[in-house]
Design a protein around this motif. Sequence first.
Motif, PDB file in Angstrom:
ATOM      1  N   ARG A  55     -32.823  21.707  76.582  1.00 43.59           N
ATOM      2  CA  ARG A  55     -32.941  22.178  75.195  1.00 43.59           C
ATOM      3  C   ARG A  55     -33.894  21.280  74.408  1.00 43.59           C
ATOM      4  N   ASP A  56     -33.846  19.978  74.687  1.00 45.18           N
ATOM      5  CA  ASP A  56     -34.738  19.056  73.981  1.00 45.18           C
ATOM      6  C   ASP A  56     -36.164  19.189  74.498  1.00 45.18           C
ATOM      7  N   ARG A  57     -36.281  19.373  75.817  1.00 48.75           N
ATOM      8  CA  ARG A  57     -37.617  19.508  76.400  1.00 48.75           C
ATOM      9  C   ARG A  57     -38.316  20.760  75.868  1.00 48.75           C
ATOM     10  N   ASP A  58     -37.550  21.852  75.728  1.00 46.06           N
ATOM     11  CA  ASP A  58     -38.140  23.086  75.197  1.00 46.06           C
ATOM     12  C   ASP A  58     -38.788  22.837  73.848  1.00 46.06           C
ATOM     13  N   VAL A  59     -38.051  22.174  72.966  1.00 49.56           N
ATOM     14  CA  VAL A  59     -38.572  21.932  71.618  1.00 49.56           C
ATOM     15  C   VAL A  59     -39.784  21.006  71.673  1.00 49.56           C
ATOM     16  N   LEU A  60     -39.644  19.928  72.430  1.00 46.51           N
ATOM     17  CA  LEU A  60     -40.731  18.955  72.525  1.00 46.51           C
ATOM     18  C   LEU A  60     -42.018  19.603  73.035  1.00 46.51           C
ATOM     19  N   LEU A  61     -41.905  20.384  74.100  1.00 42.06           N
ATOM     20  CA  LEU A  61     -43.111  20.939  74.704  1.00 42.06           C
ATOM     21  C   LEU A  61     -43.679  22.104  73.902  1.00 42.06           C
ATOM     22  N   LEU A  62     -42.816  22.846  73.195  1.00 46.02           N
ATOM     23  CA  LEU A  62     -43.368  23.891  72.330  1.00 46.02           C
ATOM     24  C   LEU A  62     -44.231  23.264  71.236  1.00 46.02           C
ATOM     25  N   VAL A  63     -43.828  22.069  70.785  1.00 43.60           N
ATOM     26  CA  VAL A  63     -44.625  21.384  69.766  1.00 43.60           C
ATOM     27  C   VAL A  63     -45.860  20.736  70.399  1.00 43.60           C
ATOM     28  N   ALA A  64     -45.631  19.973  71.477  1.00 43.16           N
ATOM     29  CA  ALA A  64     -46.725  19.187  72.047  1.00 43.16           C
ATOM     30  C   ALA A  64     -47.722  20.053  72.819  1.00 43.16           C
ATOM     31  N   TRP A  65     -47.242  21.001  73.561  1.00 49.69           N
ATOM     32  CA  TRP A  65     -48.124  21.805  74.412  1.00 49.69           C
ATOM     33  C   TRP A  65     -48.390  23.201  73.851  1.00 49.69           C
ATOM     34  N   GLY A  66     -47.389  23.760  73.171  1.00 47.01           N
ATOM     35  CA  GLY A  66     -47.587  25.085  72.601  1.00 47.01           C
ATOM     36  C   GLY A  66     -48.307  25.009  71.255  1.00 47.01           C
ATOM     37  N   GLY A  67     -48.277  23.812  70.640  1.00 44.07           N
ATOM     38  CA  GLY A  67     -48.917  23.658  69.337  1.00 44.07           C
ATOM     39  C   GLY A  67     -48.183  24.385  68.225  1.00 44.07           C
ATOM     40  N   LEU A  68     -46.915  24.708  68.411  1.00 45.59           N
ATOM     41  CA  LEU A  68     -46.151  25.400  67.382  1.00 45.59           C
ATOM     42  C   LEU A  68     -45.719  24.424  66.287  1.00 45.59           C
ATOM     43  N   THR A  69     -45.610  24.933  65.074  1.00 50.22           N
ATOM     44  CA  THR A  69     -45.027  24.138  63.994  1.00 50.22           C
ATOM     45  C   THR A  69     -43.504  24.154  64.169  1.00 50.22           C
ATOM     46  N   TYR A  70     -42.825  23.266  63.434  1.00 49.33           N
ATOM     47  CA  TYR A  70     -41.357  23.254  63.534  1.00 49.33           C
ATOM     48  C   TYR A  70     -40.792  24.632  63.186  1.00 49.33           C
ATOM     49  N   GLU A  71     -41.375  25.240  62.156  1.00 46.36           N
ATOM     50  CA  GLU A  71     -40.869  26.553  61.728  1.00 46.36           C
ATOM     51  C   GLU A  71     -41.066  27.601  62.806  1.00 46.36           C
ATOM     52  N   GLU A  72     -42.206  27.528  63.475  1.00 46.40           N
ATOM     53  CA  GLU A  72     -42.449  28.496  64.546  1.00 46.40           C
ATOM     54  C   GLU A  72     -41.492  28.267  65.709  1.00 46.40           C
ATOM     55  N   VAL A  73     -41.198  26.993  65.988  1.00 48.44           N
ATOM     56  CA  VAL A  73     -40.236  26.702  67.051  1.00 48.44           C
ATOM     57  C   VAL A  73     -38.858  27.244  66.662  1.00 48.44           C
ATOM     58  N   ALA A  74     -38.497  27.038  65.383  1.00 43.78           N
ATOM     59  CA  ALA A  74     -37.206  27.533  64.902  1.00 43.78           C
ATOM     60  C   ALA A  74     -37.129  29.042  65.084  1.00 43.78           C
ATOM     61  N   GLN A  75     -38.226  29.693  64.751  1.00 45.43           N
ATOM     62  CA  GLN A  75     -38.307  31.141  64.883  1.00 45.43           C
ATOM     63  C   GLN A  75     -38.252  31.555  66.359  1.00 45.43           C
ATOM     64  N   ALA A  76     -38.993  30.846  67.194  1.00 41.56           N
ATOM     65  CA  ALA A  76     -39.055  31.195  68.615  1.00 41.56           C
ATOM     66  C   ALA A  76     -37.696  31.049  69.286  1.00 41.56           C
ATOM     67  N   LEU A  77     -37.016  29.961  68.999  1.00 39.92           N
ATOM     68  CA  LEU A  77     -35.764  29.680  69.695  1.00 39.92           C
ATOM     69  C   LEU A  77     -34.550  30.137  68.894  1.00 39.92           C
ATOM     70  N   ARG A  78     -34.805  30.724  67.722  1.00 34.13           N
ATOM     71  CA  ARG A  78     -33.743  31.170  66.822  1.00 34.13           C
ATOM     72  C   ARG A  78     -32.766  30.048  66.535  1.00 34.13           C
ATOM     73  N   LEU A  79     -33.334  28.950  66.100  1.00 35.76           N
ATOM     74  CA  LEU A  79     -32.527  27.785  65.751  1.00 35.76           C
ATOM     75  C   LEU A  79     -32.776  27.459  64.286  1.00 35.76           C
ATOM     76  N   PRO A  80     -31.813  26.802  63.636  1.00 38.01           N
ATOM     77  CA  PRO A  80     -32.098  26.277  62.302  1.00 38.01           C
ATOM     78  C   PRO A  80     -33.166  25.193  62.389  1.00 38.01           C
ATOM     79  N   LEU A  81     -33.934  25.076  61.339  1.00 44.35           N
ATOM     80  CA  LEU A  81     -35.013  24.097  61.311  1.00 44.35           C
ATOM     81  C   LEU A  81     -34.484  22.680  61.566  1.00 44.35           C
ATOM     82  N   GLY A  82     -33.325  22.388  60.993  1.00 49.83           N
ATOM     83  CA  GLY A  82     -32.743  21.053  61.166  1.00 49.83           C
ATOM     84  C   GLY A  82     -32.463  20.748  62.627  1.00 49.83           C
ATOM     85  N   THR A  83     -32.019  21.753  63.361  1.00 55.45           N
ATOM     86  CA  THR A  83     -31.739  21.560  64.779  1.00 55.45           C
ATOM     87  C   THR A  83     -33.029  21.291  65.546  1.00 55.45           C
TER      88      THR A  83
END
Lengths: 345, 220
Positions: free
Chosen positions: B163-191
């Motif tokens: 779960r942590d790797r998904d977020v890390l790599l979406l940011v580092a390799w996918g270039g997603l913003t936190y908000e886009e990651v939240a949207q992609a994984l359907r998580l709250p921004l804080g998470t």
Amino acid sequence: MNHGMPDMTMLEELGSALDPPTAGPPAALRGRVLAAATQPPVRPGRGAGLRWRLVAAGAMAAALTAALFITHTVQVGGHAPVARAEAAEILQQSARAARADATPLPRPDQFVFTESVTVGESLSVEADGTQRTRAATPTVSRVWRSVDGTRDGLLRTRPKSGTGGWSQTLLPRCGLVRRGDATAASGRQVTAPAPAACKPVPAYRSDLPTDGAGMLAYLNARAQLSAGHDEANPGWNVRARALFAAVEDTLHDWYLPAPARAALFEAAATIPGMSVVHDVVDDAGRHGVAVGVSDGAGRADLIFDPKTYQLLGSREVAGAQKGTLQGHTTILRVVIVDRAGQLPG
Amino acid sequence: MPDGDAGAAGRVADDEWFGATVGVVTRLVAEGVTDAVAIQASLRDGDQFAVLYDRYAAELYRYAYRRVGPQAAEDAVADCFLAAFRQRHRYDATRPMALPWLYGILTKELARRRRREQAHFRALARVVEDVAPQGLADQVVARVSAQACRRTLATALSRLPSRDRDVLLLVAWGGLTYEEVAQALRLPLGTVRSRLHRARRRVRAALGEIGPSQDMEEWR
């Protein structure tokens, strides 16, 4: 958004090193996908997927919590957290100590040498998805990072106990490989925008704000916090945790000149809902006072010397009050030296 | 007869209107307007979904390739687009760009290939190469140190909870913003923030920490 953060930069570079040799998937894949897509679809039940997802997420969360609590036997030192005014006061003291620091600035050709003990979380996820725990072994790290990022750095690590020798990793000055090219078919900027062959990752950053308000703005931006775009239920502690994490990240990413360091602690002093844990003992046997932010899941702390207000390290605790230690970093010394591999003194 | 004519004329008008709308949509898509429009068009005409493939397949493939290597990446991307096509009626049309949504689906497809991913990172971590002795040509040193560093990072990645790797790599390799990651994984921004923070802590620990303050020799 990761500009200049050393770990993120290195990850980006690892990513570039792993890129496929061709710009896209094999051409035949397009036909395969589109043909299969336009076959008469078997539409899944609408609600079923979502329900399952929620149930699964709940189960995973429960499993994670259980794993953390069952396996960590290290009790957190110190007494119950106390008042916020004191937390702010400690950070203000720390800011004053930093402002009074007259250490000369490093030269671009020098290295920041940091010696620390880190203990990671022992939770891990195995290849088949099951969650396992691993003994968290304290590791001593000695890292030399180039002040301006134009020289190779060095990392040496060994287990804190036992007779194991140092293992050594060079931290290359110019990233790992030639960086890939810039844009996807959509025209959207993708991960690796820099075409330059060399992107230095400096250890020293002199351009951060030197006043508390300016630094707070920087931290807000870094945590990607801004008024009104937070999640539906933006409890103050979500905000506080995010800001506190940004403080921690900033401290760990760069060696800062004293005024910026002071500003960082001043900004941290304004974070709402902080509390203090007295008499925490770290890996070097030093007694410190922990200042941090809690939420339902746990708390994150910075640990200070109670007399000099020097930063001793940081830790993360699972469980809001009397939790168990998840991971911590003990900073032993930070010294500017002339060569990678050179020990101070 | 007048009534009948009026009815027929009405139907024709409707059909014409419908045809014209589809025509407009098709043209807009061809001109490269939003993903949301393309997805809506694909509800009537499945072939329109090709627009999404053409826009994002390369980027998603690259991301998957980095995480699981060649063959698994191809399958993951194919399965991702098939799943996206099946779910397209659930797409939130207020979001013009579909990339976060696609990354979310791809993340699930990669989760099904977790074993493959672990093997991929561990293989990278195993690449054995001695640290360069002193006096080698700069280029050689650079290559060797790059491999050592890669190894350290790959090991760190393989040890992250997924779960942590998904977020890390979406940011580092996918270039997603936190908000886009939240949207992609359907998580709250804080998470998203806390997972990213946790993952970075671990990667940083593997790379050696840097400290903020000066000599603490007195503590030694």
